[in-house]
Design a protein around this motif. Sequence first.
Motif, PDB file in Angstrom:
ATOM      1  N   HIS A 288       0.829  -1.217   0.000  1.00  0.00           N
ATOM      2  CA  HIS A 288       0.000   0.000   0.000  1.00  0.00           C
ATOM      3  C   HIS A 288       0.854   1.254   0.000  1.00  0.00           C
ATOM      4  O   HIS A 288       1.900   1.332   0.620  1.00  0.00           O
ATOM      5  CB  HIS A 288      -1.069  -0.002   1.085  1.00  0.00           C
ATOM      6  CG  HIS A 288      -0.576   0.060   2.502  1.00  0.00           C
ATOM      7  ND1 HIS A 288      -0.299   1.256   3.129  1.00  0.00           N
ATOM      8  CD2 HIS A 288      -0.350  -0.901   3.431  1.00  0.00           C
ATOM      9  CE1 HIS A 288       0.085   1.010   4.382  1.00  0.00           C
ATOM     10  NE2 HIS A 288       0.076  -0.295   4.592  1.00  0.00           N
ATOM     11  N   ASP A 300       5.984   0.949   7.001  1.00  0.00           N
ATOM     12  CA  ASP A 300       4.550   0.737   6.733  1.00  0.00           C
ATOM     13  C   ASP A 300       4.051   1.840   5.795  1.00  0.00           C
ATOM     14  O   ASP A 300       3.620   2.874   6.261  1.00  0.00           O
ATOM     15  CB  ASP A 300       3.775   0.755   8.061  1.00  0.00           C
ATOM     16  CG  ASP A 300       2.321   0.366   7.879  1.00  0.00           C
ATOM     17  OD1 ASP A 300       1.963  -0.136   6.805  1.00  0.00           O
ATOM     18  OD2 ASP A 300       1.543   0.576   8.827  1.00  0.00           O
ATOM     19  N   ASP A 301       4.096   1.625   4.464  1.00  0.00           N
ATOM     20  CA  ASP A 301       4.491   0.380   3.852  1.00  0.00           C
ATOM     21  C   ASP A 301       5.367   0.652   2.629  1.00  0.00           C
ATOM     22  O   ASP A 301       5.257  -0.016   1.622  1.00  0.00           O
ATOM     23  CB  ASP A 301       3.225  -0.407   3.481  1.00  0.00           C
ATOM     24  CG  ASP A 301       3.531  -1.751   2.836  1.00  0.00           C
ATOM     25  OD1 ASP A 301       4.589  -2.329   3.125  1.00  0.00           O
ATOM     26  OD2 ASP A 301       2.738  -2.195   2.009  1.00  0.00           O
ATOM     27  N   GLU A 335      -5.241   2.351   2.448  1.00  0.00           N
ATOM     28  CA  GLU A 335      -5.304   1.092   3.219  1.00  0.00           C
ATOM     29  C   GLU A 335      -5.535   1.389   4.687  1.00  0.00           C
ATOM     30  O   GLU A 335      -6.370   0.774   5.357  1.00  0.00           O
ATOM     31  CB  GLU A 335      -3.993   0.305   3.042  1.00  0.00           C
ATOM     32  CG  GLU A 335      -3.999  -1.084   3.688  1.00  0.00           C
ATOM     33  CD  GLU A 335      -3.502  -1.115   5.127  1.00  0.00           C
ATOM     34  OE1 GLU A 335      -3.674  -2.129   5.797  1.00  0.00           O
ATOM     35  OE2 GLU A 335      -2.977  -0.097   5.628  1.00  0.00           O
ATOM     36  N   GLU A 336      -4.749   2.356   5.203  1.00  0.00           N
ATOM     37  CA  GLU A 336      -4.729   2.589   6.654  1.00  0.00           C
ATOM     38  C   GLU A 336      -6.081   3.017   7.209  1.00  0.00           C
ATOM     39  O   GLU A 336      -6.384   2.761   8.363  1.00  0.00           O
ATOM     40  CB  GLU A 336      -3.675   3.654   7.003  1.00  0.00           C
ATOM     41  CG  GLU A 336      -2.243   3.244   6.690  1.00  0.00           C
ATOM     42  CD  GLU A 336      -1.714   2.152   7.627  1.00  0.00           C
ATOM     43  OE1 GLU A 336      -2.484   1.636   8.449  1.00  0.00           O
ATOM     44  OE2 GLU A 336      -0.512   1.837   7.508  1.00  0.00           O
ATOM     45  N   ASP A 363       3.271  -6.252   3.497  1.00  0.00           N
ATOM     46  CA  ASP A 363       2.873  -5.139   4.368  1.00  0.00           C
ATOM     47  C   ASP A 363       3.196  -5.473   5.823  1.00  0.00           C
ATOM     48  O   ASP A 363       2.341  -5.428   6.689  1.00  0.00           O
ATOM     49  CB  ASP A 363       1.374  -4.846   4.198  1.00  0.00           C
ATOM     50  CG  ASP A 363       0.921  -3.660   5.053  1.00  0.00           C
ATOM     51  OD1 ASP A 363       1.773  -2.829   5.419  1.00  0.00           O
ATOM     52  OD2 ASP A 363      -0.282  -3.576   5.361  1.00  0.00           O
ATOM     53  N   TYR A 429       8.483  -4.879  14.501  1.00  0.00           N
ATOM     54  CA  TYR A 429       7.632  -4.073  13.610  1.00  0.00           C
ATOM     55  C   TYR A 429       6.726  -3.128  14.394  1.00  0.00           C
ATOM     56  O   TYR A 429       6.557  -1.962  14.040  1.00  0.00           O
ATOM     57  CB  TYR A 429       6.801  -5.019  12.733  1.00  0.00           C
ATOM     58  CG  TYR A 429       5.873  -4.339  11.753  1.00  0.00           C
ATOM     59  CD1 TYR A 429       6.366  -3.536  10.737  1.00  0.00           C
ATOM     60  CD2 TYR A 429       4.491  -4.523  11.843  1.00  0.00           C
ATOM     61  CE1 TYR A 429       5.511  -2.927   9.827  1.00  0.00           C
ATOM     62  CE2 TYR A 429       3.638  -3.924  10.931  1.00  0.00           C
ATOM     63  CZ  TYR A 429       4.150  -3.131   9.927  1.00  0.00           C
ATOM     64  OH  TYR A 429       3.299  -2.527   9.042  1.00  0.00           O
TER      65      TYR A 429
HETATM   66 ZN   LIG Z   1       0.534  -1.298   6.374  1.00  0.00          ZN
END
Ligand SMILES: [Zn+2]
Length: 470
Positions: A288, A300-301, A335-336, A363, A429
């Motif tokens: 994304h 991210d990302d 996406e988020e 991702d 992460y």
């Molecule tokens: Zn992401």
Amino acid sequence: MRSACCSLRSSALVCVLFFTVCRVHAQGFVIDDAVAATARDLMDRAQSDNAAYEIVASLTTEVGPRLAGTESEARARQWAVQKLRAVGFANVREEAFQVPLWERGEERARILTPFPQPLTISALGGSAGTGSAGVRGEVVAFASIAALKKAPPGSLAGKIVFIDEVMARSRDGSGYAVAVGKRRLAAYEAARAGASAALIRSVGTSSHRFAHTGQMRRVTEAGEAGVPTAALSAPDADQLQRALSYDGPVEVEVVITPRQLPPVPSGNIVAEIVGRELPEEIVLLGAHLDSWDLGTGAVDDAAGVGIIVAAAKLLLDSLEQPPRRTVRIVLFGAEEVGLVGARAYAERHAASLGQHIVATESDFGAGDIWRFDTRFADAALPAGDAIGRVLAPLGIERGGNRASGGPDMKYLREAGVPVVGLLQDGSDYFDLHHTPDDTLDKIGENALDQNVAAYAAFVYLAAELDVDFR
Ligand SMILES: [Zn+2]
């Protein structure tokens, strides 16, 4: 079977070279020698290729943060179109859709009594605002979102809810699925109980003094709005918890002034290597393009963008002819803020989802891939195992058959598209995730090469082999 296969070869050396192929044959699925050799060659080339890092550096420097619907997300789409055309992909295009725009405003909080001091917070995406005057109230702590759900309606009138649930660190990130519940639901569970605002311990594993933002559900199924909600950094959540351990009430003030605006344009960016025999059959690689607004979205990302673009570029640069099927890159927008681009893609391509052979998304940051999961029909599992054996020299073990494929694969997976997961080590992460600390310096120059090797080999095999994964 292995010895019979190898006995066809004239020398022991050749037998060793074709060991993988022989083993594949032994277990019921044969990867052609030349195809397996090409996959291994792609893996070798990826190890000395720095293309993914350069793409991440370019996106995070030239665009920076790229919140869904903003002008900077639009610049990211322009960046992507330019970059993908320059690499030499075919059919580079934008597929537009609309997304509600949420803008962060001012945000601050402090303990008023008994120990006056500031707290580090970040509003959750989609949260309502408090107005510039803020809200004040006594803090009522809950150990989990489940505990808050038990609070009777109206029982927290005038109070500020604090959910102090800790997220567990793990290689596969499984703690996130549990912890994210409080982020999604705190606002309206607090509203249902009558509270005037909510604070949550950040959904994250770091001990640094950054709060982790992230999307919350904006309204309930019944259309009810939640209360203003923000995340506290982990040390601030600790501090508030300690203040609460003394006798007497703890009063805080929360000021957040985000704005929810009408829908604006966003889009997915698509690019392809057109298949030489079956161009209508799609092997989809996703990542994304949007990020949260606080950092530059390196792990991210942008990392995923770099990995899949570099992997497909490697095919373009290395193969004498395109694979049989089409390789399609999709850089999802928005996406988020709730997989808006993923839904738009699935709707726009509904008629051709039956020709999406397999799909996956990168991702989960910049860690090495350690496991290969599939979601295939039983009949295709020997082929999945054979692909897994090609990937094994990269330190990747064969996982199970319940892959999610990644967040943007949700609607494709639900429509029956087979997916795979090349699972990265996500141990750290969630130290960076959705914080101002998600920046390029967290990614080493060659850190992404193992990922590129795995994606390049996987996508080549999926596009070249005559396998139906359904
Ligand atoms: Zn992401």
